[in-house]
Design an enzyme around this catalytic site. Structure first.
Site, PDB file in Angstrom:
ATOM      1  N   HIS A   1       6.400  -4.203  -1.588  1.00  0.00           N
ATOM      2  CA  HIS A   1       7.442  -3.604  -2.438  1.00  0.00           C
ATOM      3  C   HIS A   1       8.325  -4.665  -3.082  1.00  0.00           C
ATOM      4  O   HIS A   1       9.407  -4.360  -3.569  1.00  0.00           O
ATOM      5  CB  HIS A   1       8.311  -2.628  -1.633  1.00  0.00           C
ATOM      6  CG  HIS A   1       7.509  -1.622  -0.860  1.00  0.00           C
ATOM      7  ND1 HIS A   1       7.144  -1.817   0.442  1.00  0.00           N
ATOM      8  CD2 HIS A   1       6.978  -0.437  -1.244  1.00  0.00           C
ATOM      9  CE1 HIS A   1       6.427  -0.782   0.869  1.00  0.00           C
ATOM     10  NE2 HIS A   1       6.300   0.068  -0.145  1.00  0.00           N
TER      11      HIS A   1
HETATM   12  S1  FES Z   1       8.839  -5.007   0.822  1.00  0.00           S
HETATM   13 FE1  FES Z   1       8.238  -3.130   1.666  1.00  0.00          FE
HETATM   14  S2  FES Z   1       7.135  -3.754   3.354  1.00  0.00           S
HETATM   15 FE2  FES Z   1       7.769  -5.595   2.540  1.00  0.00          FE
END
Ligand code: FES
Length: 248
Positions: A213
């Site tokens: 993410h």
């Molecule tokens: S940024 Fe979501 S798991 Fe690493």
């Protein structure tokens, strides 16, 4: 019932003797002539029979089992009270000590049976040779089922991370509080967002980057950008010597 108990018990021979003695004397008619009149008057309970003192019964001798101070029947029990009390204290004390020791042994064995075995404990630690990791590189190890990052920082990275303004950090922590030796950063390779494994030497801050993410960590493992709320976790570790680190 009494007869049954007597036949089965240790006192069977003595009770058998009592029965025979009474039978023989309480014979109507003949008894009265065989026993002196004074005795007959004294022990008689009915016109047809008498009771004797049963002095012919053999009483078991327990002298071998009795302590010397209580063997004399003419001696007052007060005289032996000190010795008896001391003996009671001794028995009570010895029983208590043995009981406590036994309880301690049982509890210790029970608790130790729940602790980790030697092979599990051996797996809980990992020893890493630092000479195998060149400066500026990060190596990943498996420790307790998780990825472990060991990063050999350059002088530039050390200076950069030490100079970071704490007010810019989401999870404020000074670099010196995250390392034992500034040259080595040791963190768990588990993103604090949803648990992905970040990529080393990537991202906007040159530390670690989580592609799941888009979380960016710096070269101290601190979260600098993206959804992750916390810095990468620092496990317990120590340096037994300059070339070795033991994690766990
Ligand atoms: S940024 Fe979501 S798991 Fe690493």
């Amino acid at each position: 019932m009494m007869s049954l108990a007597a036949r089965c018990g240790a006192f069977s021979p003595y009770l058998q003797g009592t029965k025979h003695a009474v039978k023989g004397v309480v014979f109507p008619g003949a008894v009265k002539d065989a026993v002196p009149a004074a005795v007959n008057t004294l022990y008689s309970t009915s016109p047809g029979g008498i009771r004797l003192a049963h002095t012919d019964i053999k009483v078991p001798d327990f002298s071998d089992y009795r302590r010397p101070e209580v063997q004399d029947p003419n001696k007052s029990s007060q005289e032996s009270s000190e010795a008896r009390r001391a003996f009671s204290y001794l028995v009570t004390g010895a029983t208590t000590v043995v009981g406590v020791y036994a309880a301690k042994t049982v509890v210790t064995q029970f608790v130790s049976s729940m602790s980790a075995s030697a092979d599990v404990l051996a797996l809980s630690k990992i020893e890493i040779k630092l000479g195998d990791i060149p400066e500026g590189k990060n190596m990943t190890f498996k420790w307790r089922g998780k990825p472990l990052f060991v990063r050999h920082r350059t002088e530039k990275e050390i200076a950069t991370e030490a100079a970071v303004n704490m007010a810019e950090l989401r999870d404020p922590q000074h670099d010196k509080d995250r390392v034992v030796n500034p040259s080595w950063v040791i963190v768990l390779g588990v993103c604090t967002h949803l648990g992905c494994v970040p990529i080393a030497n990537a991202g906007d801050f040159g530390g670690y980057y989580c592609p799941c993410h888009g979380s960016h960590y710096d070269a101290s493992g601190r979260i600098r950008k993206g959804p992750a709320p916390l810095n990468l976790e620092v496990p317990y570790y120590e340096f037994p010597d300059e070339e070795t680190v033991v994690v766990g």
